[in-house]
Design an enzyme around this catalytic site. Sequence first.
Site, PDB file in Angstrom:
ATOM      1  NE  ARG A  30      -3.774  -2.249   2.245  1.00  0.00           N
ATOM      2  CZ  ARG A  30      -4.666  -2.688   1.352  1.00  0.00           C
ATOM      3  NH1 ARG A  30      -4.986  -1.941   0.304  1.00  0.00           N
ATOM      4  NH2 ARG A  30      -5.244  -3.866   1.489  1.00  0.00           N
ATOM      5  CG  HIS A 101       6.586   2.986  -8.553  1.00  0.00           C
ATOM      6  ND1 HIS A 101       7.827   3.582  -8.646  1.00  0.00           N
ATOM      7  CD2 HIS A 101       5.686   3.997  -8.448  1.00  0.00           C
ATOM      8  CE1 HIS A 101       7.677   4.897  -8.588  1.00  0.00           C
ATOM      9  NE2 HIS A 101       6.391   5.177  -8.480  1.00  0.00           N
TER      10      HIS A 101
HETATM   11  P1  5GP Z   1       5.922   8.235  -8.147  1.00  0.00           P
HETATM   12  O1  5GP Z   1       5.631   9.701  -8.045  1.00  0.00           O
HETATM   13  O2  5GP Z   1       7.414   7.953  -8.108  1.00  0.00           O
HETATM   14  O3  5GP Z   1       5.233   7.582  -9.297  1.00  0.00           O
HETATM   15  O4  5GP Z   1       5.261   7.573  -6.864  1.00  0.00           O
HETATM   16  C1  5GP Z   1       5.973   7.222  -5.715  1.00  0.00           C
HETATM   17  C2  5GP Z   1       4.974   6.766  -4.696  1.00  0.00           C
HETATM   18  O5  5GP Z   1       5.660   6.108  -3.658  1.00  0.00           O
HETATM   19  C3  5GP Z   1       4.188   7.918  -4.055  1.00  0.00           C
HETATM   20  O6  5GP Z   1       2.793   7.706  -4.284  1.00  0.00           O
HETATM   21  C4  5GP Z   1       4.571   7.829  -2.595  1.00  0.00           C
HETATM   22  O7  5GP Z   1       3.505   8.147  -1.732  1.00  0.00           O
HETATM   23  C5  5GP Z   1       5.041   6.404  -2.438  1.00  0.00           C
HETATM   24  N1  5GP Z   1       6.043   6.212  -1.412  1.00  0.00           N
HETATM   25  C6  5GP Z   1       7.169   6.932  -1.243  1.00  0.00           C
HETATM   26  N2  5GP Z   1       7.887   6.466  -0.199  1.00  0.00           N
HETATM   27  C7  5GP Z   1       7.175   5.417   0.301  1.00  0.00           C
HETATM   28  C8  5GP Z   1       7.402   4.523   1.391  1.00  0.00           C
HETATM   29  O8  5GP Z   1       8.388   4.603   2.115  1.00  0.00           O
HETATM   30  N3  5GP Z   1       6.452   3.571   1.604  1.00  0.00           N
HETATM   31  C9  5GP Z   1       5.347   3.443   0.818  1.00  0.00           C
HETATM   32  N4  5GP Z   1       4.492   2.482   1.107  1.00  0.00           N
HETATM   33  N5  5GP Z   1       5.107   4.273  -0.220  1.00  0.00           N
HETATM   34  C10 5GP Z   1       6.009   5.251  -0.471  1.00  0.00           C
END
Ligand code: 5GP
Length: 117
Positions: A30, A101
């Site tokens: 999550r 991701h």
């Molecule tokens: P991006 O902007 O790189 O596509 O999304 C990164 C996502 O990773 C964000 O939605 C953010 O909330 C999530 N995220 C960042 N650090 C962590 C973490 O330590 N644990 C979890 N579960 N999610 C994280």
Amino acid sequence: MPEETIFSKIIRKEIPSDIVYQDDLVTAFRDISPQAPVHVLIVPNHLIPSVNDVTDDDEAVMGRMMNVARIIAEQEGITESGYRLIVNCGPDGHQDVMHLHMHILGGRDMGFMLSRP
Ligand code: 5GP
């Protein structure tokens, strides 16, 4: 070698997270800052920084990510209501964590695909 992110520690269970699925190729957990009632991230277990770094050898894991998205949608009860899959890449895509991701977002109407500037 690309630098590891916090996601590698989550995959190895070195730091706490809410893992909802894990197999030999991918892990799903999550999002720490959910943008919808269901907000799960699916990541390859080995570090691929972004879509720009995907190689022919990664085709199995890329396919697994999509299949696991379906499984998680079923687990979360959003198969019929629908959901959105997002993979951000690079600065214009606002990718913050450099470990490829896929976001699964659902549990509410997700609105138009992109905000209109
Ligand atoms: P991006 O902007 O790189 O596509 O999304 C990164 C996502 O990773 C964000 O939605 C953010 O909330 C999530 N995220 C960042 N650090 C962590 C973490 O330590 N644990 C979890 N579960 N999610 C994280």
